[in-house]
Design a protein around this motif. Structure first.
Motif, mmCIF file in Angstrom:
data_model
loop_
_atom_site.group_PDB
_atom_site.id
_atom_site.type_symbol
_atom_site.label_atom_id
_atom_site.label_comp_id
_atom_site.label_asym_id
_atom_site.label_seq_id
_atom_site.Cartn_x
_atom_site.Cartn_y
_atom_site.Cartn_z
ATOM 1 N N CYS A 67 0.858 -1.189 0.000
ATOM 2 C CA CYS A 67 0.000 0.000 0.000
ATOM 3 C C CYS A 67 0.893 1.238 0.000
ATOM 4 O O CYS A 67 1.628 1.472 0.970
ATOM 5 C CB CYS A 67 -0.917 0.008 1.216
ATOM 6 S SG CYS A 67 -1.920 1.515 1.328
ATOM 7 N N CYS A 70 0.008 3.562 3.226
ATOM 8 C CA CYS A 70 0.362 3.093 4.574
ATOM 9 C C CYS A 70 1.757 2.496 4.644
ATOM 10 O O CYS A 70 2.268 2.222 5.738
ATOM 11 C CB CYS A 70 -0.665 2.059 5.051
ATOM 12 S SG CYS A 70 -2.368 2.632 5.002
ATOM 13 N N HIS A 83 -7.714 -4.559 3.696
ATOM 14 C CA HIS A 83 -6.896 -3.414 4.114
ATOM 15 C C HIS A 83 -7.475 -2.110 3.567
ATOM 16 O O HIS A 83 -7.562 -1.091 4.276
ATOM 17 C CB HIS A 83 -5.462 -3.592 3.624
ATOM 18 C CG HIS A 83 -4.617 -2.366 3.764
ATOM 19 N ND1 HIS A 83 -4.066 -1.964 4.969
ATOM 20 C CD2 HIS A 83 -4.248 -1.422 2.844
ATOM 21 C CE1 HIS A 83 -3.395 -0.846 4.796
ATOM 22 N NE2 HIS A 83 -3.482 -0.498 3.516
ATOM 23 N N LEU A 84 -7.917 -2.144 2.299
ATOM 24 C CA LEU A 84 -8.399 -0.935 1.634
ATOM 25 C C LEU A 84 -9.641 -0.364 2.314
ATOM 26 O O LEU A 84 -9.836 0.851 2.379
ATOM 27 C CB LEU A 84 -8.707 -1.262 0.166
ATOM 28 C CG LEU A 84 -8.742 -0.093 -0.820
ATOM 29 C CD1 LEU A 84 -7.357 0.516 -0.965
ATOM 30 C CD2 LEU A 84 -9.244 -0.578 -2.182
ATOM 31 N N ARG A 88 -7.981 2.060 9.564
ATOM 32 C CA ARG A 88 -6.601 2.559 9.678
ATOM 33 C C ARG A 88 -6.116 3.125 8.350
ATOM 34 O O ARG A 88 -5.511 4.206 8.310
ATOM 35 C CB ARG A 88 -5.691 1.421 10.135
ATOM 36 C CG ARG A 88 -4.235 1.826 10.259
ATOM 37 C CD ARG A 88 -3.359 0.650 10.660
ATOM 38 N NE ARG A 88 -1.953 1.004 10.679
ATOM 39 C CZ ARG A 88 -0.959 0.139 10.887
ATOM 40 N NH1 ARG A 88 -1.238 -1.135 11.125
ATOM 41 N NH2 ARG A 88 0.291 0.536 10.872
ATOM 42 N N HIS A 89 -6.406 2.416 7.264
ATOM 43 C CA HIS A 89 -5.972 2.880 5.945
ATOM 44 C C HIS A 89 -6.648 4.203 5.600
ATOM 45 O O HIS A 89 -5.998 5.158 5.137
ATOM 46 C CB HIS A 89 -6.302 1.819 4.895
ATOM 47 C CG HIS A 89 -6.173 2.309 3.480
ATOM 48 N ND1 HIS A 89 -4.962 2.460 2.851
ATOM 49 C CD2 HIS A 89 -7.114 2.715 2.587
ATOM 50 C CE1 HIS A 89 -5.154 2.916 1.630
ATOM 51 N NE2 HIS A 89 -6.458 3.081 1.440
ATOM 52 N N ARG A 90 -7.947 4.272 5.830
ATOM 53 C CA ARG A 90 -8.679 5.477 5.457
ATOM 54 C C ARG A 90 -8.263 6.672 6.311
ATOM 55 O O ARG A 90 -8.187 7.805 5.828
ATOM 56 C CB ARG A 90 -10.185 5.223 5.557
ATOM 57 C CG ARG A 90 -10.654 4.176 4.542
ATOM 58 C CD ARG A 90 -12.166 4.031 4.488
ATOM 59 N NE ARG A 90 -12.527 3.119 3.402
ATOM 60 C CZ ARG A 90 -12.645 3.472 2.126
ATOM 61 N NH1 ARG A 90 -12.419 4.728 1.781
ATOM 62 N NH2 ARG A 90 -12.971 2.591 1.208
ATOM 63 N N THR A 92 -5.243 7.065 7.677
ATOM 64 C CA THR A 92 -3.910 7.457 7.195
ATOM 65 C C THR A 92 -4.019 8.276 5.923
ATOM 66 O O THR A 92 -3.330 9.295 5.756
ATOM 67 C CB THR A 92 -3.046 6.209 6.945
ATOM 68 O OG1 THR A 92 -2.992 5.418 8.136
ATOM 69 C CG2 THR A 92 -1.636 6.597 6.524
ATOM 70 N N PRO A 100 -8.135 7.561 -0.553
ATOM 71 C CA PRO A 100 -7.920 6.222 0.008
ATOM 72 C C PRO A 100 -8.069 5.114 -1.030
ATOM 73 O O PRO A 100 -7.548 4.015 -0.843
ATOM 74 C CB PRO A 100 -9.002 6.108 1.087
ATOM 75 C CG PRO A 100 -10.067 7.066 0.665
ATOM 76 C CD PRO A 100 -9.355 8.201 -0.003
#
Length: 992
Positions: A67, A70, A83-84, A88-90, A92, A100
């Protein structure tokens, strides 16, 4: 259907407010299915196929995805989508002001996006064009159509159809029962008291590409209304006389009270064969693509002790390292194939191949091949393994080692790191190889307690020898590499009847081309180009070479000959046929790391040993031998030991078409020749060429052998200087029956080969009850099987073909009217896994002596009976890459070698529908069918229509499959307005 937005499909969101593409869809990366409308996805993920694929994908992902937002790495596409969508990803992405929804990059490659539907990593600069490419859009189309099929299998309209989970599966049916017919009943029931649905008809369709559908269906009983509490039954019958796997589709056309019709479908499946064989040969574990072992670079490397065998010979010259240039390495790591070739041509490769650029040109190709070899070795990395202490060495089991997967020899190195990722890297030397175990010496600091990741290292010695050969300066390069008319080996054509010879082998006395070749070699001029003995299958080129060598030694007492071949087996054969000489005259020179058990017993006396390993006599002894036999790759030893230039008066290379140009030149051709040295090559450019692993190196010329390149030069093509003066073509075939020889003879040899085999041998199966036509000793047995793989092996096997092969073997051995020994039967198959399965069946039937091997292992050999299993088969008419489904079965030279090994009977077992993609195979099957040698379902094409050599039969197959799918789509949407479905197929057709 309008085009689906790729950003939506692969990232879940589209942020382009002006995007005109379709957004009511979802992509399942696990099944490579596009679900439209989007709500279809919810039903899809609950289905059995998705659940099955999900478990396989979780275990078998081969690509690590990174990613960019991240900076984390995930292990599969499934985890990527998790993950997407994660908080946490969003978070970040929001904190960095980034979108995102982002495409993943391949963690193993720099600046590469991962295309989930194509299963490829694409460089970022080519990503947009890739999304518009024909291959990508074609696969998208197939993904959408797969979803359509899946939706058609779902119950609807208040009607429930049985066999929803796995379809109508007849299981494994014995041939006796399949010839009589077996039946299964499908039930239709109503779940809605108010529903009043009638069944209009029940149809069956084949989905295996065969012309005839082995399934049929009838509606049982009188009333056809599927009312509440009343069931309707449809009887499905399977009937087929031949072994194989058969797939079809049952289409039930239903009509409601408004007279609107719709379809519910069920998949049909039946296997005709022996149930116990399927149980014996089935995959023990599902195929899981090997994931690259995580490896940390840098840090201290602790080195073990070299094996004593490496010091058995004192070399005078030191090999240069010749490492791959950094700039070339960067191109290979970060560029697509098309861009890499352009960059290599523009930066590293000379514009033309001439005498002055030869060294640079082939060194670049060697670097490309080395890079690919190193990458391929990563397939055999081991993760989380343990070593066992054995004296001063450490033992490690290596699965597949006995079959040279990977090939490991004494002196090779391995690198070892703790699987925890901590500690030093240890470099170990292989001291011994035993079956599936290696014994390694490590540094004294190595701790046997613990688990380790292991990397095998490419042995660079052979390729360093080739670099050395290319760099050596020689005054003879022009005549050896780019000869002109002034280098013509003979002043005139030598007639076979002139200058009578007292022959060592009386069998060639009446063979004009062989006699002409021997006499021509004896008359070669000094300073000449290499003389070539062009030997098609079964024409006795090795016999000719041996006779020429014996004549030279007899007529020239001071002659010294170096005889080479690309492989140990071919070099051993040369030495064995020269074994009338004494050990004082003949040396079989072996590489120090060769497995001693592979040397034939009758050559032990002609070899040199030091303790348990092969060695080399001192130079003072070497120069006394009349003839030295070696592999091409090892034949740099005279130069590296300091043998004087011009010592060898003649250098022979047999099977010269099987080696790369640098490899054949390593046979002292470039390093030790003087103007007086005669060079003789024998081989067949129409049979197997060099084995090249790098597609880049192959495209740029490394796959073209030295022999083939020479024969393309004007010197060998010219009527005045060519045939008779620069080369001799042997044309008398002593191996095969005319029917076996005719097709390859016309296809590869301009019809020049003459049938000269012993009638007792080549006619020994005429009249056999095994033959569909008793005067034609070729059988093509059409069978629809299934490609399978298991565990971590990428090799394919086909249980249906394996069973058919062994059935033929048993029938042949039982036939007392045409007796044959097991040793007279050879089985050729292109895949290692298929060889294993066939051997397992032979062992079950207690049949010993039948050789089962690849085409490469059969080159130069013959058997009275040859059975070929082509393995590749496909029932997926939706497959966009149909033209690739043949794998390396579609290779003219491999085909030529395979079909020309048989003396009296040739049996080919394969999927005719898939093989017909290839023009060469289609022509062969036409040849067999029109002469009465066909068994199984008849061809689906017109065998009387001439084959187009450049015909794109894969495209035709695709068009036929697309038409079949279009017809089904029309039936699915007939009379109803399913949102978006009416246009789904059309849009992808336009994209193509």
């Amino acid at each position: 259907m309008a085009n689906v937005c790729p950003e939506l499909l692969y990232t879940g969101t589209c942020h382009n407010l002006n995007c005109s593409l379709k957004h009511d869809a979802k992509f399942c990366s696990v099944c490579a299915v596009i679900c439209a409308p989007a709500h279809v996805y919810d039903a899809h993920v609950k289905g059995r196929k998705h659940r099955t694929n999900l478990s396989a994908t979780a275990a078998g992902s081969s690509t690590w995805l990174k990613c960019p937002i991240c900076n984390v790495v995930v292990s599969s596409e499934v985890v990527w989508f998790q993950h997407l969508s994660g908080a946490r990803h969003r978070t970040t992405a929001r904190n960095h002001g980034l979108n995102p929804s982002i495409y993943p990059t391949d963690a193993e490659l720099v600046d590469h996006h991962r295309c989930f539907i194509c299963k490829r990593s694409i460089h970022v600069t080519e990503w947009r064009s890739h999304l518009r490419s024909q291959v990508h859009t074609g696969l998208q189309r197939a993904a959408a159509q797969r979803s359509k099929f899946e939706q058609a299998e779902r119950d609807r309209g208040g009607i429930v159809v049985s066999h929803a989970e796995k379809g109508v599966d007849f299981g494994v049916v014995s041939r006796a029962n399949s010839q009589k017919g077996v039946q299964v009943e499908v039930t239709l029931a109503s779940t809605d008291p108010s529903a009043n649905v009638s069944i209009v008809r029940a149809d069956t369709f084949s989905t295996t590409g065969s012309g005839t559908c082995p399934f049929s269906a009838v509606i049982i009983g009188g009333p056809r209304v599927v009312a509440w509490g009343k069931s309707i039954y449809v009887r499905v019958t399977f009937l087929h006389p031949q072994r194989g796997r058969f797939f079809g589709r049952l289409e039930l056309t239903l009509q409601d009270t408004s007279r609107r019709q719709y379809l519910i479908t069920r998949q049909l499946r039946a296997v005709v064969g022996n149930a116990s064989n399927y149980e014996l040969l089935k995959a023990v574990a599902p195929y899981v693509h090997r994931r690259p072992t995580r490896w940390h670079h840098g840090g201290q490397v602790m080195e073990g002790r070299r094996p004593p065998a490496l010091d058995a010979v004192m070399w005078v010259k030191t090999l240069e390292q010749s490492y791959i240039p950094a700039g070339l390495q960067d191109i290979l790591k970060n560029g697509s194939t098309r861009k890499a070739i352009a960059a290599i041509r523009g930066t590293f490769l000379p514009q033309t191949l001439i005498n002055e650029t030869h060294e640079r040109y082939f060194r670049v190709l060697l670097w490309l091949e080395e890079h690919r070899l190193r990458e391929d070795l990563r397939l055999y990395d081991l993760a989380d393994v343990q070593f066992a202490k054995e004296g001063r060495l450490y033992t490690l089991p290596v699965p597949g080692l006995a079959e040279k997967r990977p090939s490991v020899v004494i002196g090779d190195t391995i690198h070892v790191q703790s699987s925890s990722g901590k500690g030093h890297t240890h470099k170990g030397f292989v001291h011994d190889v035993r079956l599936d175990n290696i014994r390694v010496n490590f540094h004294s600091s190595f701790n046997v307690v613990g688990r380790y990741n292991v990397r095998f290292e490419y042995n660079r010695t052979p390729i360093k020898r080739q670099h050395q050969t290319l760099m050596v300066r020689s005054t003879s390069t022009q005549r050896l590499l780019f000869p002109g008319p002034q280098h013509t080996p003979l002043d005139r054509v030598v007639h076979y009847q002139e200058v009578p010879l007292s022959l060592f082998n009386g069998q060639i006395a009446n063979n004009a081309p062989q006699l002409q070749a021997v006499k021509s070699i004896l008359r070669m001029k000094e300073g000449a180009a290499p003389f070539i003995v062009f030997g098609p299958p079964g024409t006795g080129k090795t016999v000719t070479i041996i006779e020429a060598i014996r004549q030279i030694l007899h007529r020239q007492p001071n002659a010294h000959i170096l005889a080479c071949a690309p492989s140990n087996s071919a070099a051993d054969l040369l030495a064995q046929r020269l074994s009338a000489l004494t050990p004082a005259e003949l040396l079989r020179c072996n590489a120090i790391f060769r497995d001693r058990s592979s040397l034939p017993d009758d050559l032990v006396a002609y070899s040199t040993f030091k303790e348990k390993h092969f060695s080399m006599p001192p130079i003072s002894s070497l120069v006394r031998f009349k003839i030295i036999v070696s592999t091409c790759g090892h034949a740099s030893f005279p130069y590296n030991l300091g043998m004087p230039h011009g010592h060898f008066t003649h250098i022979f290379v047999d099977e010269a078409g099987q080696g790369t140009e640098p490899e054949v030149l390593t046979a002292a051709i470039k390093t030790l020749v003087t103007p007086s040295t005669r060079v003789i090559l024998s081989g067949d450019p129409k049979q197997l060429g060099p084995v090249i692993r790098s597609s880049l190196a192959r495209q740029l010329g490394l796959g073209k052998s030295y022999l083939e390149r020479l024969m393309d030069l004007p010197l060998y093509n010219n009527e005045q200087t060519g045939r008779g003066r620069s080369y001799i073509k042997l044309v008398k075939n002593f191996r095969s029956h005319k029917a076996i020889l005719d097709y390859p003879n016309e296809r590869f040899y301009n019809g020049e080969l003459e049938v000269c085999g012993s009638p007792t041998t080549i006619n020994s199966f005429l009249g056999s009850s095994q033959l569909p036509k008793r005067t034609f000793p070729i059988i093509f047995h059409a069978i629809s099987g299934e490609n399978e793989r298991e565990s971590s092996s990428p090799s394919y096997f086909n249980i249906d073909e394996a069973t058919e092969v062994v059935d033929y073997v048993e029938e042949l051995l039982r036939d007392r009217s045409h007796p044959v020994r097991a040793q007279d039967i050879g089985i050729i198959t292109p895949y290692f896994a298929q060889s294993r399965k066939i051997r397992k069946l032979l062992q079950k039937e207690r049949i010993e002596g039948v050789k089962v091997a690849s085409v490469e292992e059969f080159q130069g050999q013959e058997r009275r009976v040859i059975i070929i299993s082509t393995v590749r088969s496909s029932r997926d008419l939706l497959s966009y890459d149909a033209k690739f489904s043949l794998g390396f079965v579609s290779n003219p030279r491999r085909f030529n070698v395979a079909v020309t090994r048989a003396q009296a009977l040739l049996i080919v077992i394969g999927d005719a529908y898939v093989l017909s993609i290839d023009p060469m195979w289609r022509g062969f099957m036409n040849y067999v069918y029109l002469r009465g040698g066909w068994r199984g379902d008849a061809p689906t094409w017109d065998t009387n229509v001439p084959v187009r050599t450049e015909g794109d039969y894969a495209a035709e197959m695709q068009e036929a499959a697309a038409a079949e799918m279009d017809a089904l789509m029309a039936r699915l949407t007939e009379g109803e307005d399913i949102e978006g479905e009416a246009n789904i197929d059309q849009a992808f057709q336009e994209a193509e």
